[in-house]
Every structure is written in structure tokens, then in C-alpha cells.
Design a protein around this motif. Structure first.
Motif, PDB file in Angstrom:
ATOM      1  N   HIS A   1       0.854  -1.194   0.000  1.00 29.82           N
ATOM      2  CA  HIS A   1       0.000   0.000   0.000  1.00 29.82           C
ATOM      3  C   HIS A   1       0.884   1.237   0.000  1.00 29.82           C
ATOM      4  N   TRP A   2       0.839   1.987  -1.110  1.00 29.37           N
ATOM      5  CA  TRP A   2       1.676   3.179  -1.234  1.00 29.37           C
ATOM      6  C   TRP A   2       0.798   4.403  -1.465  1.00 29.37           C
ATOM      7  N   ILE A   3       0.871   5.338  -0.527  1.00 31.08           N
ATOM      8  CA  ILE A   3       0.262   6.653  -0.690  1.00 31.08           C
ATOM      9  C   ILE A   3       1.393   7.592  -1.102  1.00 31.08           C
ATOM     10  N   ILE A   4       1.355   8.073  -2.334  1.00 32.60           N
ATOM     11  CA  ILE A   4       2.429   8.916  -2.848  1.00 32.60           C
ATOM     12  C   ILE A   4       1.813  10.186  -3.445  1.00 32.60           C
ATOM     13  N   THR A   5       1.450  11.090  -2.526  1.00 33.81           N
ATOM     14  CA  THR A   5       0.741  12.306  -2.927  1.00 33.81           C
ATOM     15  C   THR A   5       1.581  13.569  -2.720  1.00 33.81           C
ATOM     16  N   ASN A   6       2.895  13.408  -2.604  1.00 27.51           N
ATOM     17  CA  ASN A   6       3.754  14.584  -2.419  1.00 27.51           C
ATOM     18  C   ASN A   6       4.326  15.092  -3.745  1.00 27.51           C
ATOM     19  N   TRP A   7       3.549  14.924  -4.806  1.00 24.94           N
ATOM     20  CA  TRP A   7       3.905  15.437  -6.137  1.00 24.94           C
ATOM     21  C   TRP A   7       3.160  16.747  -6.419  1.00 24.94           C
ATOM     22  N   TYR A   8       2.907  17.546  -5.426  1.00 29.76           N
ATOM     23  CA  TYR A   8       2.082  18.747  -5.585  1.00 29.76           C
ATOM     24  C   TYR A   8       2.582  19.673  -6.698  1.00 29.76           C
ATOM     25  N   ARG A   9       1.634  20.126  -7.535  1.00 27.28           N
ATOM     26  CA  ARG A   9       1.932  21.073  -8.609  1.00 27.28           C
ATOM     27  C   ARG A   9       0.851  22.154  -8.648  1.00 27.28           C
ATOM     28  N   THR A  10       1.252  23.389  -8.918  1.00 24.73           N
ATOM     29  CA  THR A  10       0.303  24.481  -9.054  1.00 24.73           C
ATOM     30  C   THR A  10      -0.165  24.583 -10.507  1.00 24.73           C
ATOM     31  N   GLN A  11      -1.193  25.400 -10.730  1.00 24.61           N
ATOM     32  CA  GLN A  11      -1.659  25.613 -12.097  1.00 24.61           C
ATOM     33  C   GLN A  11      -0.569  26.273 -12.944  1.00 24.61           C
ATOM     34  N   LYS A  12       0.262  27.099 -12.316  1.00 27.84           N
ATOM     35  CA  LYS A  12       1.357  27.756 -13.029  1.00 27.84           C
ATOM     36  C   LYS A  12       2.300  26.738 -13.646  1.00 27.84           C
ATOM     37  N   TYR A  13       2.542  25.658 -12.942  1.00 31.87           N
ATOM     38  CA  TYR A  13       3.398  24.586 -13.474  1.00 31.87           C
ATOM     39  C   TYR A  13       2.812  24.050 -14.778  1.00 31.87           C
ATOM     40  N   TYR A  14       1.518  23.757 -14.758  1.00 31.31           N
ATOM     41  CA  TYR A  14       0.886  23.188 -15.947  1.00 31.31           C
ATOM     42  C   TYR A  14       0.763  24.210 -17.071  1.00 31.31           C
ATOM     43  N   ASP A  15       0.692  25.480 -16.740  1.00 34.82           N
ATOM     44  CA  ASP A  15       0.585  26.523 -17.756  1.00 34.82           C
ATOM     45  C   ASP A  15       1.935  26.908 -18.352  1.00 34.82           C
ATOM     46  N   SER A  16       3.030  26.336 -17.827  1.00 35.25           N
ATOM     47  CA  SER A  16       4.373  26.749 -18.252  1.00 35.25           C
ATOM     48  C   SER A  16       4.742  26.268 -19.650  1.00 35.25           C
ATOM     49  N   GLY A  17       3.962  25.346 -20.205  1.00 36.78           N
ATOM     50  CA  GLY A  17       4.229  24.869 -21.559  1.00 36.78           C
ATOM     51  C   GLY A  17       2.952  24.318 -22.172  1.00 36.78           C
ATOM     52  N   THR A  26      -8.592  10.190 -12.455  1.00 37.95           N
ATOM     53  CA  THR A  26      -9.479  11.348 -12.532  1.00 37.95           C
ATOM     54  C   THR A  26      -8.789  12.495 -13.255  1.00 37.95           C
ATOM     55  N   GLN A  27      -9.371  12.902 -14.364  1.00 34.16           N
ATOM     56  CA  GLN A  27      -8.772  13.932 -15.201  1.00 34.16           C
ATOM     57  C   GLN A  27      -9.201  15.324 -14.736  1.00 34.16           C
ATOM     58  N   GLY A  28      -8.214  16.205 -14.549  1.00 31.04           N
ATOM     59  CA  GLY A  28      -8.487  17.585 -14.186  1.00 31.04           C
ATOM     60  C   GLY A  28      -9.290  17.757 -12.914  1.00 31.04           C
ATOM     61  N   LYS A  29      -9.037  16.943 -11.925  1.00 33.44           N
ATOM     62  CA  LYS A  29      -9.773  17.050 -10.665  1.00 33.44           C
ATOM     63  C   LYS A  29      -9.370  18.299  -9.883  1.00 33.44           C
ATOM     64  N   TYR A  30      -8.068  18.616  -9.895  1.00 26.25           N
ATOM     65  CA  TYR A  30      -7.564  19.734  -9.099  1.00 26.25           C
ATOM     66  C   TYR A  30      -6.992  20.871  -9.940  1.00 26.25           C
ATOM     67  N   HIS A  31      -6.862  20.648 -11.247  1.00 25.47           N
ATOM     68  CA  HIS A  31      -6.254  21.655 -12.115  1.00 25.47           C
ATOM     69  C   HIS A  31      -7.040  21.756 -13.424  1.00 25.47           C
ATOM     70  N   HIS A  32      -6.796  22.826 -14.167  1.00 27.25           N
ATOM     71  CA  HIS A  32      -7.414  22.993 -15.483  1.00 27.25           C
ATOM     72  C   HIS A  32      -6.534  22.283 -16.510  1.00 27.25           C
ATOM     73  N   ILE A  33      -6.617  20.960 -16.530  1.00 25.34           N
ATOM     74  CA  ILE A  33      -5.834  20.138 -17.448  1.00 25.34           C
ATOM     75  C   ILE A  33      -6.716  19.017 -17.983  1.00 25.34           C
ATOM     76  N   GLU A  34      -6.274  18.402 -19.083  1.00 27.58           N
ATOM     77  CA  GLU A  34      -7.094  17.364 -19.712  1.00 27.58           C
ATOM     78  C   GLU A  34      -6.705  15.956 -19.298  1.00 27.58           C
ATOM     79  N   VAL A  35      -5.552  15.813 -18.614  1.00 28.12           N
ATOM     80  CA  VAL A  35      -5.092  14.491 -18.196  1.00 28.12           C
ATOM     81  C   VAL A  35      -5.310  14.321 -16.690  1.00 28.12           C
TER      82      VAL A  35
END
Length: 346
Positions: A153-169, A209-218
Motif C-alpha cells: 500500500h503506497w500513498i504517494i501524494t507529495n507530487w504537488y503542482r500548481t496551475q502555473k506549473y501546468y501553464d508553463s508549456g 481522474t482527469q483535471g480534478k484539481y487543475h485545469h488540465i485534460e489528463v
């Protein structure tokens, strides 16, 4: 081949620059940075001053055929990894690819086939295999300390990213640009460690779940449930939308339990196999005698650097590869199967 391995870097973005800078700084023994390739003209202008004297190329094929390299590191967008890697093998070069090996399994398998046909070294940047915490866990499991596997059982949720990260490219977090979200971009290292420690499951069920926390399609959150032939189970939960995140791995077997968190391995060793004790104990609430210990680990230096050094040492001195490129197929199988399960809802 000269005494120093000549390495070219293809794709000099964030990771490619880090690899090039590491090589140029003399941090890899018996290796030199010999060429750089990037399709962006503005980036090439920047590289002239950042890496004076290093040959620059705007065309991948030109670098591969120029005779400037013995090996290449591929740090381009995901879809290009197998395309460039296959051409590199066809030009007689050794290849170290960034993760993932590809986006689709069929492309990864073609990559592996090209490597096999070339006879050259094939490595993938699955650098978490150099972490002493995971190395110790693997030694304990393979040494039989945990007994028969029961649960992962692995909880690996420390990959936090802001919307700015996704908007960078414009390519970020898109199916056409990256080919996936957290499972294909952030979590391949963790998916690899899953199978490296616990093996590949026989079947999985996943919810991406796609785009649950960010404005993204993946997907920016994924939950994978796996089943094994012996009845063992696995749960893998990851996200880029939780803060503070958690990185906690718990593994149980019929001879004990281990918990990996914050660089510490906590180990409970049962003095008798639980399956035996369960049916032989004469009391309904009997406790199994056990021993407990904690082991702390710190990982010094660059994990990426350790993989590059191992890549060089394998080519020059036949040191066993830490992360053979062929093994990248396994973590990609997990992510591809997770997507399929989620899309088909089964």
C-alpha cells in the motif's frame, strides 16, 4: 572508443540541461559532454554561452551521424523517446533514456527490439533504484524476511503542482504533448519501485481522474488496485493536488511488516509465520511474538548522477546496470493498464 565516453544530450530543457551541466562539470568519471541537440533556435543561442566549445545541433539525425558521440541521453518529450532511441541504436550509439520509456507499450517494445538488435547498452533513468531506503527494502523482501507477500500500500501524494506549473508549456498535461498526467510524468519512478519490490500484479483495476484539481485534460489523481496470483493485493494512490502530501509505503507478509516514510524503514519481524500461528494458536486473541527495529537512511549526491555514472561504468567496465532500459516496460505496463481500466470502467 577513447578512454572517456563521449555523451551527447538530446533535448536540453529542464532535465536535459541538468544532465548536460552535470557532465560538463566533470561529475561523471570517465565521461565528457560531447554534443547538445535542441530544436528550439532560441535555446540553441542560450546554449552557446552556457556550454562554450560544445558542438550544437538543431537536428537529431545530424547529431547521431556526426561521429561526436559514443552514447546519448534522451531528455525530449515522452513521445520522442523511442523514436530518437531507435535511430541512436541504428547509428551504433549507447542509449540512456529519460523516463518513461515511451507513452504506448507498442512503442516501448519497438525500442527494446532495436536495443537487442544493436548490441549496445540500453539504460533508463529510473533513479529511485539508487535510494538506499528502497535498496534495503528490496534486500529484506528478497531475503525472505517478510515471508509470503500479503499486501502493498503506497500513498504517494507529495507530487504537488500548481496551475502555473501546468501553464508553463502548451505541451504539459496534454494527451498529445505528454501522453498522460501524474502516472506518466511524476509517478513512473514510484510505479517502477512498486514492481521492483513487490513484482507485477496479475490484474488491476484503476480510477484515473482527469483535471480534478487543475485545469488540465489528463489525470492529476489516480488510484490503482492490483491482485497477485497468491492472493496478495496492492493499492497505489497518487496525486498532484494534495498539500501537504504523503509518501508512505507499507508492505506486509506472513512474517512481518515494513513501513517506509521520511527516510526511515520501520520493521516488525514475526517470530512465527502468521499463517501457521493463526491455525495453531490455542487462544482466540493470541499475539505473535515479534521484534521491532528502525533503520534511517539518507541519500547523498545526485540520483540522476548515479544512474549516469552506472551507465558509463557498464559500457566501459561491464558494471551491472542498475536500471536496464528493458525494465522500463514494466512500469509503463502498469500506467497503460491503469488508463485502460479507468477508461473502460472495468
Amino acid at each position: 572508443m577513447s578512454s572517456s565516453l563521449r555523451i551527447g544530450v538530446i533535448g536540453v530543457g529542464t532535465m536535459g540541461y541538468a544532465h548536460a551541466h552535470y557532465l560538463a562539470g566533470g561529475n561523471v568519471e570517465n565521461a565528457v559532454l560531447s554534443a547538445l541537440c535542441d530544436h528550439n533556435p532560441a535555446r540553441l543561442e542560450e546554449l552557446k554561452s552556457l556550454f562554450p566549445g560544445i558542438p550544437l545541433f538543431s537536428c537529431t539525425e545530424d547529431l547521431l551521424s556526426a561521429g561526436k558521440c559514443d552514447a546519448v541521453i534522451i531528455a525530449t518529450p515522452h513521445y520522442d523517446h523511442p523514436i530518437i532511441g531507435i535511430k541512436a541504436f541504428q547509428n551504433g550509439l549507447h542509449v540512456l533514456s529519460e523516463k518513461p520509456l515511451a507513452v504506448q507499450l507498442s512503442a516501448a517494445e519497438a525500442f527494446v527490439q532495436a536495443a537487442d538488435q544493436s548490441g549496445k547498452t540500453f539504460c533508463i533513468m529510473l533513479n529511485q533504484r539508487t535510494d538506499p531506503l528502497y535498496i534495503k527494502a528490496r534486500q529484506l523482501i528478497q531475503g525472505g524476511v517478510m515471508g509470503m507477500p500479503k499486501r502493498f500500500h503506497w500513498i504517494i501524494t507529495n507530487w504537488y503542482r500548481t496551475q502555473k506549473y501546468y501553464d508553463s508549456g502548451s505541451w504539459r498535461a496534454t494527451w498529445l504533448g505528454e501522453g498522460g498526467g501524474v502516472l506518466l510524468n511524476q509517478a513512473p519512478h514510484n510505479l517502477d519501485i512498486w514492481q521492483w519490490l513487490f513484482g507485477m500484479p496479475e490484474r488491476i483495476r484503476a480510477f484515473c481522474t482527469q483535471g480534478k484539481y487543475h485545469h488540465i485534460e489528463v489525470e492529476d489523481e489516480a488510484l490503482i488496485y492490483g491482485e497477485y496470483a497468491n492472493g496478495a493485493t496492492a493499492v497505489f494512490q497518487t496525486s498532484t493536488g494534495e498539500y501537504p502530501g504523503t509518501n508512505r509505503l507499507e508492505i506486509t507478509g506472513d512474517r512481518g511488516k515494513m513501513v517506509l516514510e521520511n527516510g526511515v524503514l520501520k520493521l516488525w519481524r514475526l517470530k512465527e509465520a502468521e499463517r501457521t500461528f493463526c491455525f495453531e494458536a490455542q487462544e482466540p486473541f493470541a499475539k505473535i511474538p515479534m521484534e521491532y527495529e528502525e533503520m534511517s537512511f539518507s541519500s547523498k549526491g545526485s540520483a540522476h548522477g548515479r544512474i549516469i555514472q552506472n551507465f558509463v561504468n557498464h559500457i566501459l567496465f561491464e558494471e551491472p546496470l542498475i536500471s536496464d532500459g528493458r525494465e522500463g516496460v514494466r512500469e509503463l505496463t502498469l500506467s497503460n493498464c491503469a488508463y485502460l481500466s479507468s477508461w473502460e470502467d472495468r
